[in-house]
Enzyme design. Structure first.
Site, PDB file in Angstrom:
ATOM      1  N   GLY A   1      -5.167  -4.960 -12.303  1.00 35.40           N
ATOM      2  CA  GLY A   1      -4.686  -3.638 -12.701  1.00 35.40           C
ATOM      3  C   GLY A   1      -5.506  -3.160 -13.882  1.00 35.40           C
TER       4      GLY A   1
ATOM      5  N   CYS B   1       0.847  -1.190   0.000  1.00 29.84           N
ATOM      6  CA  CYS B   1       0.000   0.000   0.000  1.00 29.84           C
ATOM      7  C   CYS B   1       0.882   1.239   0.000  1.00 29.84           C
ATOM      8  CB  CYS B   1      -0.921   0.038   1.211  1.00 29.84           C
ATOM      9  SG  CYS B   1      -1.902   1.558   1.223  1.00 29.84           S
TER      10      CYS B   1
ATOM     11  N   LYS C   1       0.942  -9.685  -1.837  1.00 33.05           N
ATOM     12  CA  LYS C   1       0.493  -8.710  -2.837  1.00 33.05           C
ATOM     13  C   LYS C   1       1.621  -7.736  -3.127  1.00 33.05           C
ATOM     14  CE  LYS C   1      -3.243  -5.713  -4.299  1.00 33.05           C
ATOM     15  NZ  LYS C   1      -4.641  -5.297  -4.064  1.00 33.05           N
TER      16      LYS C   1
END
Lengths: 262, 300
Positions: free
Chosen positions: B242, B129, B164
């Site tokens: 994405g 993030c 991730k």
């Protein structure tokens, strides 16, 4: 809430830069005053829905009307829609204004709408009047020449006081100036408009010890409570978020003024 | 026609899930989307305690996409287990829980708490993030740091773990290999690309956080390239995402090497995006006489 195509059944220009649409949609069935819909553009470059408040609700004919000011790509595209075209919408969204009989019965209710904050108060004024609580509505505009949009419609359902920035119509100044000048007795205030106005109302309500419900706006992405983009700081811990943040799209857009830090 | 895919031993009824943070815990969209049709639901990142996230504005539209800097606001693991996981029990779909933290200990605490949750199939560890200043991406941009957090989580995890990955790195292949060598069961990519937007009239940043993560169709070609590079570099399954908006986009990612795909920002535009993608994949398979969706994975 539903995600659906809605057919445009009427288009109108209310003033310079102020437009309206009527949409035929089942979203009207559950709609309440103070709620909003997300309206998509047709552009693949502009993918986020535009949150637009509901101005009028016709449940019988399953139609909603919306009124907005052109401020960017999405609203400008909306103002070019023609009767018969379709738009993708999600709605109705948010909590809406409180109109429970036990809250409003026998009360003096004042609605304050600043500029493009006026439209969501229209369905509210009609609802309150139909429940026997005819409100005083104070509408703030830039000037008479820039257009006193929706004034005539409001006058059919409420007692209307006008304020303009330049004094060309009604009281010179803000809706709060008009509220003070006319010494309007209010047990409850419900309001929508720009942030400085809402801050003024929060302070006024606190000084007078009256309840105020204000409709907030913020940049949002989903409109349904998933992205957490549109939060407002709250006085107390919010039940859903478990922190002092509430989602404007879901717990709002209408909040008790004393419950939010603005 | 078989649309099932296998992600490290977990069978998904189809390869389509949401990207974490774009679908809440499913609850927010349940009135508009049949959650039972989804291959999996990936919940919004959850930490050991409630997080307030960043100041607003947190989101803004950009050409064919958006920037966000939510800052991983979440209600904390206790509320998440009681409310969100409980809600998901009534649906026939796999549940993947996205886990975030400021430190290794915080990640591990959440992973341990989830160990007893029977309806959680996999954990997705968010080390990418860009919008939190401690933790998050700090673990996801250096191979050594990624290996360390992967090992720490893997040691305590009862479920399979998906790391991730961030696209904000020089070599995605190197990061993918680091995750694999440290024991990750799968990887997912890409998280958002760090971006910025300036309000030229106010002469200031649009987002309160100044920078935000870019998502949406604008980033799709970058994501396809990275999924291709990562899947060539490792043997573990890759979940690709994405800017996926349509079935064609999803198929593109699978041909690049993804075993499953996630729809992200497009859910905001169209709540039925995922079910539309599932329908479109089935149509594409029928038209192109593809019996088994797994046959197209990594064909380029």
């Amino acid at each position: 809430m539903i995600s659906t195509k809605a057919k445009v059944t009427d288009t109108r220009k209310l003033a310079e830069g102020i437009f309206g649409l009527t949409l035929s949609t089942k979203a009207a069935i559950e709609a309440k005053s103070g709620q909003f819909i997300m309206v998509n553009t047709k552009s693949e470059a502009h993918l986020l829905g535009r949150p637009i408040s509901i101005c009028d609700i016709d449940k019988e004919n399953e139609s909603l009307s919306i009124v907005w000011r052109n401020v960017g790509y999405g609203t400008k595209e909306l103002s070019t829609l023609k009767e018969g075209e379709e738009v993708d919408i999600i709605g109705p969204l948010g909590n809406g204004f409180p109109t429970d009989e036990e809250l409003i019965k026998g009360k003096s209710i004042t609605l304050l709408g600043g500029g493009i904050g006026a439209p969501p108060l229209y369905a509210l004024a009609k609802e309150l009047s139909s429940k026997g609580v005819k409100p005083v509505v104070i509408l703030g505009y830039r000037s008479e020449s820039a257009g006193l949009f929706l004034k005539d419609e409001f006058e059919r359902t409420a007692d209307v006081i006008i304020a303009t920035d330049d004094g060309s119509a009604g009281v010179k100044g803000t809706v709060i100036d008009a509220l003070k000048e006319h010494d309007v007795k209010s047990d409850i205030i419900m309001a929508c408009g720009p942030m400085p106005m809402l801050k003024g109302i929060k302070n006024y309500a606190q000084e007078k010890g009256i309840d105020a419900y204000i409709s907030l706006e913020e940049r949002m992405a989903c409109g349904v409570g998933a992205c957490l983009g549109c939060v407002v700081k709250t006085t107390h811990k919010d039940h859903h978020s478990q922190v002092n943040n509430a989602r404007i799209c879901t717990e709002g857009p209408v909040f008790e003024a004393k419950e939010v830090e603005i | 026609m078989n649309t099932q895919v296998d992600i490290c031993g977990i069978t998904l009824k189809n390869p389509v899930m949401n990207a974490s943070g774009t679908f809440g815990s499913g609850m927010e969209y349940a009135s508009m989307v049949d959650l039972n049709r989804l291959g999996a639901i990936v919940t919004k990142g959850v930490a050991n305690k409630p997080w307030e996230g960043n100041p607003t504005p947190r989101v803004t539209e950009t050409p064919s996409g958006m920037l966000n800097a939510i800052g991983l606001q979440n209600p904390g693991i206790d509320t998440f287990i009681e409310r969100d996981l409980e809600f998901l029990k009534s649906y026939d779909t796999k549940v993947i829980v996205n886990v975030c933290g400021h430190s290794e200990d915080e990640y591990v605490e959440v992973v341990e708490r989830l160990g007893d949750c029977d309806n959680v199939s996999m954990l997705e560890i968010n080390v990418s993030c860009p919008n939190v200043h401690e933790g998050g991406i700090a673990f996801g941009t250096q191979p050594e740091a990624l290996e360390k957090i992967t090992k720490a989580v893997k040691k305590k995890a009862r479920q399979k773990i998906i790391m991730k990955l961030s696209p904000n790195v020089t070599s995605i292949a190197e990061m993918a290999k680091a995750a694999e060598s440290a024991g990750a069961d799968a990887i997912s990519l890409i998280n958002t690309i760090t971006g910025m937007k300036i309000d030229i009239r106010k002469r200031s940043f649009v987002l309160a956080n100044r920078t935000g993560g870019l998502s949406g169709p604008a980033i799709r070609p970058v994501a396809v390239r990275m999924v291709y590079e990562a899947s060539k570099a490792v043997k573990i399954p890759v979940i690709g995402m994405g800017g996926i908006a349509t079935a064609e986009d999803a198929i593109e990612f699978m041909m690049a090497g993804a075993s499953a795909v996630a729809v992200g920002m497009y859910n905001f535009h169209s709540p039925t995006a995922m079910t539309d993608v599932i329908d479109g994949i089935e149509k594409f398979m029928a038209e192109n006489k593809i019996q088994n969706i797994q046959d197209i994975i990594g064909v380029v």
